[in-house]
Each structure stands twice: as C-alpha cells, then as structure tokens.
Design an enzyme around this catalytic site. Sequence first.
Site, PDB file in Angstrom:
ATOM      1  N   TRP A  27      41.583  -4.671  19.875  1.00  0.00           N
ATOM      2  CA  TRP A  27      40.315  -3.942  19.972  1.00  0.00           C
ATOM      3  C   TRP A  27      40.514  -2.428  19.978  1.00  0.00           C
ATOM      4  CZ3 TRP A  27      41.867  -7.932  23.173  1.00  0.00           C
ATOM      5  CH2 TRP A  27      42.518  -7.562  24.352  1.00  0.00           C
ATOM      6  N   ARG A  28      41.767  -1.994  20.028  1.00  0.00           N
ATOM      7  CA  ARG A  28      42.040  -0.557  19.930  1.00  0.00           C
ATOM      8  C   ARG A  28      42.308  -0.132  18.488  1.00  0.00           C
ATOM      9  NH1 ARG A  28      45.626   0.623  25.449  1.00  0.00           N
ATOM     10  NH2 ARG A  28      43.837   0.479  26.869  1.00  0.00           N
ATOM     11  N   GLU A  40      35.278  -5.782  25.733  1.00  0.00           N
ATOM     12  CA  GLU A  40      34.982  -5.289  27.077  1.00  0.00           C
ATOM     13  C   GLU A  40      34.381  -6.391  27.955  1.00  0.00           C
ATOM     14  OE1 GLU A  40      35.781  -2.653  28.637  1.00  0.00           O
ATOM     15  OE2 GLU A  40      36.658  -1.562  26.959  1.00  0.00           O
ATOM     16  N   THR A  46      39.420 -10.741  33.640  1.00  0.00           N
ATOM     17  CA  THR A  46      40.305 -11.607  32.850  1.00  0.00           C
ATOM     18  C   THR A  46      41.478 -10.783  32.325  1.00  0.00           C
ATOM     19  OG1 THR A  46      38.330 -12.812  32.133  1.00  0.00           O
ATOM     20  CG2 THR A  46      40.372 -13.310  30.991  1.00  0.00           C
ATOM     21  N   LEU A  83      37.262 -19.189  29.620  1.00  0.00           N
ATOM     22  CA  LEU A  83      37.238 -17.805  30.104  1.00  0.00           C
ATOM     23  C   LEU A  83      36.506 -17.674  31.437  1.00  0.00           C
ATOM     24  CD1 LEU A  83      36.597 -15.448  27.025  1.00  0.00           C
ATOM     25  CD2 LEU A  83      38.564 -15.458  28.554  1.00  0.00           C
ATOM     26  N   GLY A  84      35.599 -18.609  31.713  1.00  0.00           N
ATOM     27  CA  GLY A  84      34.831 -18.546  32.950  1.00  0.00           C
ATOM     28  C   GLY A  84      33.721 -17.513  32.899  1.00  0.00           C
ATOM     29  N   TYR A  85      32.961 -17.421  33.994  1.00  0.00           N
ATOM     30  CA  TYR A  85      31.840 -16.472  34.082  1.00  0.00           C
ATOM     31  C   TYR A  85      30.957 -16.589  32.837  1.00  0.00           C
ATOM     32  CZ  TYR A  85      34.889 -14.523  37.680  1.00  0.00           C
ATOM     33  OH  TYR A  85      35.697 -14.359  38.772  1.00  0.00           O
ATOM     34  N   TYR A 123      29.505   0.613  33.584  1.00  0.00           N
ATOM     35  CA  TYR A 123      30.895   0.651  33.112  1.00  0.00           C
ATOM     36  C   TYR A 123      30.983   0.295  31.625  1.00  0.00           C
ATOM     37  CZ  TYR A 123      35.333  -1.067  31.621  1.00  0.00           C
ATOM     38  OH  TYR A 123      36.446  -1.285  30.857  1.00  0.00           O
ATOM     39  N   ASP A 141      35.616   1.498  36.345  1.00  0.00           N
ATOM     40  CA  ASP A 141      35.859   0.130  36.806  1.00  0.00           C
ATOM     41  C   ASP A 141      36.789   0.181  38.011  1.00  0.00           C
ATOM     42  OD1 ASP A 141      38.346   0.714  35.751  1.00  0.00           O
ATOM     43  OD2 ASP A 141      38.496  -1.091  34.523  1.00  0.00           O
ATOM     44  N   SER A 319      34.305 -17.607  42.217  1.00  0.00           N
ATOM     45  CA  SER A 319      34.274 -16.423  43.072  1.00  0.00           C
ATOM     46  C   SER A 319      33.651 -16.723  44.436  1.00  0.00           C
ATOM     47  CB  SER A 319      33.507 -15.290  42.383  1.00  0.00           C
ATOM     48  OG  SER A 319      32.185 -15.711  42.075  1.00  0.00           O
TER      49      SER A 319
END
Length: 375
Positions: A27-28, A40, A46, A83-85, A123, A141, A319
């Site tokens: 991603w850079r 992001e 993660t 990945l969760g969330y 963020y 962050d 969490s």
Amino acid sequence: MWPQEKIVAFRKALLDWYDAHKRDLPWRRTKDPYAIWVSEIMLQQTRVDTVKPYYERFLYHLPTIQDLATAPEEVILKLWEGLGYYSRVRNMQEAAQQMVSDFEGRFPTTYVGIASLKGIGPYTAGAIASIAFDLPEPAVDGNVMRVLSRLFEVDYDIGVPANRKIFQAMMEELIDPERPGDFNQALMDLGSDIESPTNPRPEESPVKDFSAAYLNGTMDKYPIKAPKKKPIPVTYQAFIIRNEKNEFLLEKNQESNLLAGFWSFPLVEKAEAIPPQLSLFEVAEASPQVDVRQEFHKIYPLEVEWQSERFAPVQHIFSHRKWQIELLEGIAIAGFLPKNRELQWISVEDFHRYPFAKPQQKMWNSYLAGKQERK
C-alpha cells in the site's frame, strides 16, 4: 512545544530515518485513495504480515469503489474472513455506497469529505488525506501517541478518548507540510517497532535526542495507560450435526451484533447453572434437568442420535467477550429445519463458499483433530 528550528530539525531526523529504513509494503507503492483506505481499515488492530495477503486478495476481487458498493454481503465477509472486527468491512461497503451516491463514485479529496464516510474516524481520515492527497492532516493512532508521550512526557492516559485531542494538537504543530504522508507513516513505524509498547529500543531511536523521557530516564513511565478490562467469559455448546449424506448443519447468524452474517455450527449458550469446566456429559450426570441437548431440541426439531466422542474445547477471545465452546456430535435421523432460522445442510466440499469466522474455523479444526486421533 518546541521552537520552530527544533521542530524542523525533528522532522529532518525522523524523515531521514524513514527514507533509510521504511518497509516496502504494497500500500506504500500507490497513491490510490481507495487502496490506501482498504489497507488502513485492515491494519486497525491487525499485524502487517497478516494484512498483506488479505489486502492483495481484496483488491483483486474488488478493485474499485463501485465493485465494493455492489458486492453481495457474503462476498465481502468471505474476503474478510479471519481478520475479525467484521463491522469494519460492512462500514466500508456503506462508505463505498456513499461515494457512489454523494461523490459520483470517486473518493472525496478533502479531509471533511473523507471524514464524512461511514466508519472513517479522525485517524483514518488523516492517514488517507495525508498519504493519498498530501494534505497536512495528522493521523494520530496508538503508535503515534506512544511516541509523543515519550517525546514530551505527557501525563495523560492515551487510552482515554478525550485525551486524543492533546496529541492531535501536538501533531498539528509537528507535521511536515511538505511530506505529511511520510511524516505520519514514519511516526507509525517508529511507534510499532523501536518505540513499541513492550521491549522498546530507545538507543536506536532516530529522535532520542528530542525525547524528554529518554533524556530524563523515564521511558518506563510513558505512555500512561490504564489496564484494559478483562473480557467477560461466556460458555457455549456447539452442535456438530451430520445427516445421512454426510452433510453438516450450518446456521447463518441473523443477529445484528457479533459475527452477523457468518455461518457456523448451531450454538447454544450454556445456562449460568452449568459450570463451564464440566463437559456436556458430566453436566447431564450431575444435573439431568440442565441438559443442553434439550435446549437444542427446543430450537431445532430434529431427531438426533448423540455420539459419545469427545473433542477438545475451543476458546476464542474477542475484545469484550471470552468464548469457551464445548463440542458435541450428533447424527440427524429425522425431522425438519425450522423456517424462522437460516439453516442449510452443507457438504465439506462446499464449505469454502460460506464465510466462517474464527470461532467456526477453530471448531472445525478441533472436530477434525478429534476424528484423526481416533483413526
């Protein structure tokens, strides 16, 4: 804050280090705001090494805003599986739909426009604005707050949301207006590695000469952060039911909360009266009236031959919840599936078509391991 000449020197020291040591991440290599946004969101809570294959697979299948906006929910959940969330990817789809309806299918180019999208907080808005559009917007962050806490010996808890504005104000003074994206990423890299929360290496920091905590020998005090609350334990019984075709009964979670939209073996929460450390069979012997098999039959009107094999229990920590899951196998010999629940008989060969969250993957692995041991 520091005088301007010290701020300029700090920027140079940080960016010189970043230019020499920055990680080569996919991603850079792009200025595409859509791709940067995907990275992001995935990187929240993660690890980078975990995200890389997800990032590449997600963009391969959903390369544009329009593709994400129109994708079926099961597709996006399958791409996010593990990945969760999962509210993150649902919010992403809503944000993509916002862009289609409000921004002609394009990514907004201002901080205000970016921050108006579903699931994008200060963020993420700052990260996208600075990296994709070179806007001098801070991206604050946990890593950045950790570095700033040590730089200035900040006596405020970084875990308290209201204190974020303190670090935001600092960053507005410090950020390099010529290279805001690189500046934000440099601080993130510094905070995640050399200035990590555990075992930091302050002697290697490119900005140690600017750090009050380093110079005063107080590195171990900062950042200030109260300990997290322990997750609440919850015990479930999972029912691994097979039919005569060797298909397994799977249910789609229709609730709007945790793991909505994912498929798993039927789960029944054990009553408080059932000690979590007891297996189902020990519970039945100790207190016949609290047998979760009865609870199963109330919900799923199937005639089942329960098997006596035991499987290793599964644990999964969210969490705020700590799940302990006991497994029980059964063979369905008669009955029907209730229409008020989304249930299907699914062959193992078709499992890959359905999104499974981590608890389901762990249950399946425990079941397979138990079967393998008995061969």
